[in-house]
Design a protein around this motif. Structure first.
Motif, mmCIF file in Angstrom:
data_model
loop_
_atom_site.group_PDB
_atom_site.id
_atom_site.type_symbol
_atom_site.label_atom_id
_atom_site.label_comp_id
_atom_site.label_asym_id
_atom_site.label_seq_id
_atom_site.Cartn_x
_atom_site.Cartn_y
_atom_site.Cartn_z
ATOM 1 N N MET A 139 16.958 14.581 6.770
ATOM 2 C CA MET A 139 16.612 13.779 5.598
ATOM 3 C C MET A 139 16.011 12.429 6.002
ATOM 4 S SD MET A 139 17.129 15.742 3.162
ATOM 5 C CE MET A 139 16.519 14.474 2.049
ATOM 6 N N ILE A 140 16.531 11.819 7.082
ATOM 7 C CA ILE A 140 15.968 10.549 7.539
ATOM 8 C C ILE A 140 14.527 10.738 8.008
ATOM 9 C CG2 ILE A 140 16.157 8.756 9.302
ATOM 10 C CD1 ILE A 140 19.190 9.081 9.160
ATOM 11 N N ALA A 141 14.299 11.814 8.779
ATOM 12 C CA ALA A 141 12.943 12.080 9.246
ATOM 13 C C ALA A 141 12.006 12.386 8.083
ATOM 14 C CB ALA A 141 12.957 13.239 10.243
ATOM 15 N N ALA A 142 12.481 13.184 7.122
ATOM 16 C CA ALA A 142 11.646 13.514 5.962
ATOM 17 C C ALA A 142 11.344 12.266 5.127
ATOM 18 C CB ALA A 142 12.344 14.564 5.105
ATOM 19 N N THR A 143 12.332 11.384 4.985
ATOM 20 C CA THR A 143 12.102 10.140 4.234
ATOM 21 C C THR A 143 11.054 9.270 4.910
ATOM 22 O OG1 THR A 143 14.384 10.190 3.427
ATOM 23 C CG2 THR A 143 13.213 8.096 3.294
ATOM 24 N N GLY A 144 11.135 9.155 6.249
ATOM 25 C CA GLY A 144 10.142 8.364 6.966
ATOM 26 C C GLY A 144 8.741 8.935 6.848
ATOM 27 N N VAL A 145 8.629 10.256 6.971
ATOM 28 C CA VAL A 145 7.310 10.888 6.876
ATOM 29 C C VAL A 145 6.733 10.739 5.471
ATOM 30 C CG1 VAL A 145 6.102 13.098 6.991
ATOM 31 C CG2 VAL A 145 7.755 12.495 8.754
ATOM 32 N N MET A 146 7.557 10.956 4.433
ATOM 33 C CA MET A 146 7.059 10.826 3.059
ATOM 34 C C MET A 146 6.691 9.379 2.731
ATOM 35 S SD MET A 146 6.932 13.829 1.921
ATOM 36 C CE MET A 146 6.607 13.491 0.202
ATOM 37 N N ALA A 147 7.477 8.412 3.245
ATOM 38 C CA ALA A 147 7.133 7.011 3.018
ATOM 39 C C ALA A 147 5.800 6.666 3.676
ATOM 40 C CB ALA A 147 8.239 6.103 3.545
ATOM 41 N N LEU A 148 5.577 7.155 4.893
ATOM 42 C CA LEU A 148 4.301 6.909 5.562
ATOM 43 C C LEU A 148 3.152 7.573 4.813
ATOM 44 C CD1 LEU A 148 2.760 5.822 8.014
ATOM 45 C CD2 LEU A 148 3.215 8.000 9.141
ATOM 46 N N LEU A 149 3.377 8.779 4.318
ATOM 47 C CA LEU A 149 2.343 9.462 3.548
ATOM 48 C C LEU A 149 1.981 8.676 2.294
ATOM 49 C CD1 LEU A 149 0.612 12.013 3.233
ATOM 50 C CD2 LEU A 149 2.520 13.059 1.999
ATOM 51 N N GLY A 150 2.994 8.160 1.597
ATOM 52 C CA GLY A 150 2.723 7.342 0.421
ATOM 53 C C GLY A 150 2.003 6.058 0.770
ATOM 54 N N LEU A 151 2.347 5.457 1.930
ATOM 55 C CA LEU A 151 1.671 4.232 2.347
ATOM 56 C C LEU A 151 0.200 4.473 2.639
ATOM 57 C CD1 LEU A 151 2.022 1.221 3.133
ATOM 58 C CD2 LEU A 151 2.520 2.011 5.457
ATOM 59 N N LEU A 165 8.486 7.213 -2.826
ATOM 60 C CA LEU A 165 8.771 8.437 -2.069
ATOM 61 C C LEU A 165 9.977 8.265 -1.159
ATOM 62 C CD1 LEU A 165 5.175 9.654 -1.135
ATOM 63 C CD2 LEU A 165 6.682 10.506 -2.933
ATOM 64 N N ALA A 166 10.168 7.063 -0.605
ATOM 65 C CA ALA A 166 11.339 6.820 0.240
ATOM 66 C C ALA A 166 12.635 6.893 -0.566
ATOM 67 C CB ALA A 166 11.219 5.459 0.920
ATOM 68 N N ILE A 167 12.574 6.534 -1.847
ATOM 69 C CA ILE A 167 13.764 6.619 -2.699
ATOM 70 C C ILE A 167 13.970 8.033 -3.224
ATOM 71 C CG2 ILE A 167 14.793 5.794 -4.859
ATOM 72 C CD1 ILE A 167 13.373 3.135 -4.398
ATOM 73 N N VAL A 168 12.854 8.696 -3.548
ATOM 74 C CA VAL A 168 12.947 10.015 -4.174
ATOM 75 C C VAL A 168 13.361 11.088 -3.176
ATOM 76 C CG1 VAL A 168 11.566 11.837 -5.260
ATOM 77 C CG2 VAL A 168 11.369 9.480 -6.051
ATOM 78 N N THR A 169 12.938 10.990 -1.912
ATOM 79 C CA THR A 169 13.202 12.053 -0.933
ATOM 80 C C THR A 169 14.694 12.316 -0.714
ATOM 81 O OG1 THR A 169 11.101 11.576 0.175
ATOM 82 C CG2 THR A 169 12.745 12.835 1.406
ATOM 83 N N PRO A 170 15.550 11.297 -0.477
ATOM 84 C CA PRO A 170 16.990 11.593 -0.357
ATOM 85 C C PRO A 170 17.591 12.163 -1.637
ATOM 86 C CG PRO A 170 16.484 9.413 0.515
ATOM 87 C CD PRO A 170 15.274 9.873 -0.203
ATOM 88 N N VAL A 171 17.083 11.688 -2.792
ATOM 89 C CA VAL A 171 17.585 12.229 -4.058
ATOM 90 C C VAL A 171 17.218 13.706 -4.186
ATOM 91 C CG1 VAL A 171 17.476 12.024 -6.568
ATOM 92 C CG2 VAL A 171 17.486 9.965 -5.152
#
Length: 310
Positions: A89-101, A112-118
């Motif tokens: 989940m940490i890795a997925a959150t980082g990747v999704m946050a970078l994608l959104g950036l 995306l960083a907030i939504v991914t863990p949810v």
């Protein structure tokens, strides 16, 4: 800034791949735990392995009863350590946050960083609900296995053991757990009651009560379970009818809840400046907060409407 973003992206992607290969996938290579294969420890550990093991152990201790606790993973049917799932989940959150950036800037990255863990938590809840629904669906057939074993002269525990070998997943896993708990000294009624609570099954709680009453006053347990099975099958028919009648309402609720989020994501991708007024003024943040509160209230209201108890 345009040069730094791709570099950060490559670093995060490489870190995610490394974690996936050497932390998550590696423990799945053997079904036997490493403690049993190497009871005296591994004297040839490298410094990197020691750091990895210490990190995983610290994560296991810190998770406790959180959203990714061992209990929730077990209810969802996932046979991986909680630390591995947390790292995913940490890795997925980082990747999704970078994608959104990269796609739309800081706003989408934060969302995306907030939504991914949810979404990870919701995925666990969905898997657990599906597992419980499958258990309830298999219960009437498993009762036939239990009554057949009882009529063949087996004890209750032996009949459950036979059902565990013949039943499908997840019923086989739950019955095998009951048998193993009784074999190590736990009371049969407590093990069955714990299974009913864990699977949130009213039907299985009736079976537990039938076994308890039979052990106290005696009688033909197979006949009692036959009557319980008839009741369970009738309830299953009513559940299917209610589910078909409420399908339109549930689909409408899903669309109404997902529509605002889909519109926001589309506008952030197509025209990010259109929504900048909401994040650049205090009034905009107040409106966003009010929108979130109204979405929560509306979601709970729609859920109450489409959930029918009988």
């Amino acid at each position: 800034m345009p040069v730094i973003v791709p570099i950060i992206g490559f670093v995060l992607c490489g870190a995610a791949i490394w974690v996936l290969l050497f932390v998550v996938v590696r423990p799945w290579r053997s079904a036997i735990p490493q403690e049993r294969r190497r009871p005296f420890g591994d004297s040839n550990k490298s410094a990197l392995s020691s750091i990895t093991d210490s990190t995983v152990a610290a994560l296991d201790k810190s998770i406790g009863g959180g959203p990714y606790s061992p209990k929730r993973l077990e209810e969802a049917g996932l046979r991986i350590p909680p630390s591995n799932f947390l790292i995913i989940m940490i890795a997925a959150t980082g990747v999704m946050a970078l994608l959104g950036l990269v796609l739309a800037g800081v706003g989408l990255a934060v969302i995306l960083a907030i939504v991914t863990p949810v979404l990870g938590w919701l995925a666990l809840a969905l898997l657990a609900d599906r597992r419980r629904a499958k258990f309830d669906k298999q219960l009437s057939d498993n009762l036939l296995l239990l009554t057949g074993g009882l009529r063949a002269g087996h004890s209750v525990l032996a009949a459950i053991d036979a059902a565990a070998k013949e039943a499908a997943v997840p019923s086989s896993e739950e019955f095998a757990r009951v048998v193993n708990e009784v074999r190590i000294g736990r009371d049969l009624e407590a093990a069955l009651a714990d299974t009913a609570i864990r699977m949130k099954s009213d039907d299985f709680s009736w079976i537990t009560q039938a076994v308890q009453i039979n052990r106290e006053v005696g009688g033909d347990l197979a006949e009692v379970l036959d009557h319980v099975g008839e009741t369970i099958r009738e309830r299953g028919e009513i559940k299917a009818q209610v589910k078909s009648l409420s399908a339109e309402g549930r689909l409408s609720a899903i669309i109404l809840v997902a529509l605002p989020f889909g519109m926001v994501l589309m506008l952030m991708l197509v025209n990010p400046q259109y929504l900048s007024a909401l994040t650049s003024h205090l009034v905009g943040w107040v409106m966003l907060g009010m929108g979130v509160v109204m979405m929560i209230i509306g979601s709970l209201w729609l859920r109450k409407i489409v959930q029918i108890k009988f």
